[in-house]
Write a protein that holds these residues in place. Structure first.
Motif, PDB file in Angstrom:
ATOM      1  N   PHE A 194       3.962  -7.122 -10.920  1.00 56.10           N
ATOM      2  CA  PHE A 194       2.599  -6.804 -10.528  1.00 56.10           C
ATOM      3  C   PHE A 194       2.501  -5.452  -9.829  1.00 56.10           C
ATOM      4  CE2 PHE A 194       2.521 -11.451 -10.902  1.00 56.10           C
ATOM      5  CZ  PHE A 194       1.473 -11.570 -11.802  1.00 56.10           C
ATOM      6  N   MET A 195       3.532  -5.101  -9.074  1.00 55.19           N
ATOM      7  CA  MET A 195       3.513  -3.796  -8.423  1.00 55.19           C
ATOM      8  C   MET A 195       3.722  -2.669  -9.432  1.00 55.19           C
ATOM      9  SD  MET A 195       2.593  -4.463  -5.465  1.00 55.19           S
ATOM     10  CE  MET A 195       2.532  -2.708  -5.137  1.00 55.19           C
TER      11      MET A 195
ATOM     12  N   GLY B 180       0.792  -1.216   0.000  1.00 54.60           N
ATOM     13  CA  GLY B 180       0.000   0.000   0.000  1.00 54.60           C
ATOM     14  C   GLY B 180       0.826   1.268   0.000  1.00 54.60           C
ATOM     15  N   LEU B 181       2.101   1.173   0.358  1.00 51.24           N
ATOM     16  CA  LEU B 181       2.998   2.318   0.255  1.00 51.24           C
ATOM     17  C   LEU B 181       3.272   2.646  -1.203  1.00 51.24           C
ATOM     18  CD1 LEU B 181       5.097   4.317   1.658  1.00 51.24           C
ATOM     19  CD2 LEU B 181       6.778   2.512   1.223  1.00 51.24           C
ATOM     20  N   MET B 182       3.396   1.608  -2.019  1.00 48.90           N
ATOM     21  CA  MET B 182       3.741   1.811  -3.427  1.00 48.90           C
ATOM     22  C   MET B 182       2.524   2.235  -4.250  1.00 48.90           C
ATOM     23  SD  MET B 182       6.413  -1.330  -3.739  1.00 48.90           S
ATOM     24  CE  MET B 182       5.749  -2.285  -2.382  1.00 48.90           C
ATOM     25  N   TRP B 183       1.388   1.613  -3.986  1.00 48.65           N
ATOM     26  CA  TRP B 183       0.139   2.109  -4.554  1.00 48.65           C
ATOM     27  C   TRP B 183      -0.995   1.792  -3.589  1.00 48.65           C
ATOM     28  CZ3 TRP B 183      -0.691   5.792  -7.740  1.00 48.65           C
ATOM     29  CH2 TRP B 183      -2.008   6.073  -8.117  1.00 48.65           C
ATOM     30  N   PRO B 184      -1.777   2.786  -3.191  1.00 46.68           N
ATOM     31  CA  PRO B 184      -2.843   2.562  -2.216  1.00 46.68           C
ATOM     32  C   PRO B 184      -3.806   1.459  -2.642  1.00 46.68           C
ATOM     33  CG  PRO B 184      -2.489   4.911  -2.575  1.00 46.68           C
ATOM     34  CD  PRO B 184      -1.657   4.198  -3.590  1.00 46.68           C
ATOM     35  N   ASN B 185      -4.122   0.585  -1.699  1.00 42.14           N
ATOM     36  CA  ASN B 185      -5.069  -0.520  -1.895  1.00 42.14           C
ATOM     37  C   ASN B 185      -4.552  -1.589  -2.853  1.00 42.14           C
ATOM     38  OD1 ASN B 185      -7.640  -1.415  -0.934  1.00 42.14           O
ATOM     39  ND2 ASN B 185      -8.507  -1.076  -2.965  1.00 42.14           N
ATOM     40  N   SER B 186      -3.263  -1.579  -3.182  1.00 41.67           N
ATOM     41  CA  SER B 186      -2.761  -2.516  -4.187  1.00 41.67           C
ATOM     42  C   SER B 186      -2.894  -3.991  -3.796  1.00 41.67           C
ATOM     43  CB  SER B 186      -1.316  -2.185  -4.562  1.00 41.67           C
ATOM     44  OG  SER B 186      -0.480  -2.132  -3.443  1.00 41.67           O
ATOM     45  N   PRO B 187      -2.728  -4.412  -2.522  1.00 43.38           N
ATOM     46  CA  PRO B 187      -2.911  -5.840  -2.264  1.00 43.38           C
ATOM     47  C   PRO B 187      -4.333  -6.311  -2.558  1.00 43.38           C
ATOM     48  CG  PRO B 187      -2.595  -4.630  -0.205  1.00 43.38           C
ATOM     49  CD  PRO B 187      -2.286  -3.692  -1.324  1.00 43.38           C
TER      50      PRO B 187
END
Length: 381
Positions: A338-339, A88-95
């Motif tokens: 994926f990130m 979530g640091l790299m993109w919010p809500n990503s997981p």
């Protein structure tokens, strides 16, 4: 299912470049970097791409299928989403974006202990199909409680991590204040202000937190106290004494991630593990180590009939998946790809990245005249 992706971003390099332009520098460098001088980060990919495959054009060909089976479970492609911390640091809500996409495409999503959604939420999004990767706690009571939660969430696979006996030395993260203890500097704040869409989404979904660990963390920790808590709570060094109780507790499939030697493979077999992931943590732990593809070849050929051998680290594309499987991997995982996708394209990034990888792998198999992923070793030069 029909595979569709944004034609403006048909490669991982396109996604990486777009991600770099959309997220703060400290977040991108956390995602993109290795350790020390990044030697093994580069070696992972360059040596994997030295693997060559041989096509057979004049044989009968009935079409290519990517469907595969690992640990008794059937998936639509031979790759999954590797565990990544602080997503979530790299993109919010990503997981959550990636868990949904993995479920839609029927590939495994592996949740890290230190990412930004909980075991229970990942299980909900995948209908109990998410794998869980455990950083080993120092206290047995905490270990047991987390494992019980993973079992209650119906995670089919528990992945235990052996390649983080100590945190990697990562100069970028130290400069950016993302080492332990972390800090938010004036420089980082200006980076955030320069990425307003990232900042808006962070406000929308909330400040990233270690959601799986939230029940065990004292309230109101400042960043320095959080770093101290993490150092005191987890011990990454595994041995027989730590693995045996986990094997006794866990009734599902148990996988050891971070294997890089024949000796550790033999120990995993002796301790009754169901699978191993040959990995060097994406080149983020030991800069002087081997690339992942090097030990994979020996481990797969020697022990592939005794334990399920998988691989991550260095893979970025469908051809990379084909190369790894031709060298003996039964399954593969990717994290950065994926990130990059979610950081570049937000909620569409997971589906987009999986669709690209499936399309690329399908094209390779059709070019080789390879009908099943299990036949890829026959094409290894």
């Amino acid at each position: 299912m029909t595979l569709e992706f944004n034609p403006d971003f048909p490669s991982m390099d396109d996604l990486r470049n777009k991600a770099k332009s959309r997220i703060p520098k400290f977040a991108f460098e956390y995602l993109d970097g290795g350790c020390n001088e990044d030697v093994n980060l580069r070696r992972n990919t360059s040596e994997l791409r030295e693997v060559q495959l041989k096509p057979h054009y004049l044989r009968d060909f009935n079409g290519a299928s990517m469907k595969t089976k690992i640990l008794g479970m059937k998936y639509d492609a031979p790759f999954g989403i590797a565990p990544v911390g602080l997503q979530g640091l790299m993109w919010p809500n990503s997981p959550e974006i990636l868990a949904r996409a993995a479920f839609l495409h029927n590939i495994p999503f592996v949740l890290s202990t230190v990412t930004t959604t909980s075991i229970e939420r990942a299980s909900e999004l995948t209908e109990g199909r998410a794998w869980f990767q455990l950083y080993h706690p120092t206290e047995n009571s905490l270990r047991d409680d987390i494992i019980k939660r993973a079992a209650a969430a119906e995670c089919p696979v528990l992945v235990i991590l052996c390649d983080v006996p100590t945190f990697g030395f990562r100069p970028r993260d130290i400069r950016n204040g993302l080492a332990m203890p972390p800090k938010m500097s004036i420089k980082n704040i200006f980076q955030v202000l320069g990425r307003p869409y990232w900042a808006f989404n962070t406000l929308k979904y909330g400040q990233p937190n270690f959601e799986t660990l939230r029940p065990y963390m004292p309230k109101g920790l400042d960043l320095k106290q959080l770093g101290k808590f993490m150092d005191q709570t987890f011990s990454g060094r595994l041995n027989e004494e730590k693995i045996k109780p986990i094997r006794d507790m866990w009734k599902g499939k148990l996988v050891l991630k971070g294997v890089a030697s024949e000796a550790d493979t033999e120990e995993a077999i002796r301790l009754g593990l169901d699978g191993i992931i040959v990995s060097n943590h994406g080149g983020r732990q030991l800069d002087a180590g081997e690339s992942t593809i090097k030990p994979l070849k020996t481990i797969a050929s020697t022990y592939g009939e005794k334990i399920e051998v998988m691989m991550d680290s260095g893979l970025r594309s469908g051809p990379d998946v084909a190369r790894a499987m031709a060298c003996g991997a039964k399954f593969t995982f990717m994290g950065r790809s994926f990130m990059y996708g979610t950081a570049a394209l937000g909620k569409k990034g997971g589906d987009h990245t999986i669709s690209i990888l499936k399309t690329q792998l399908q094209q390779v198999m059709e070019q080789l005249c390879c009908e099943r992923v299990t036949d890829l070793p026959q094409h290894l030069i």
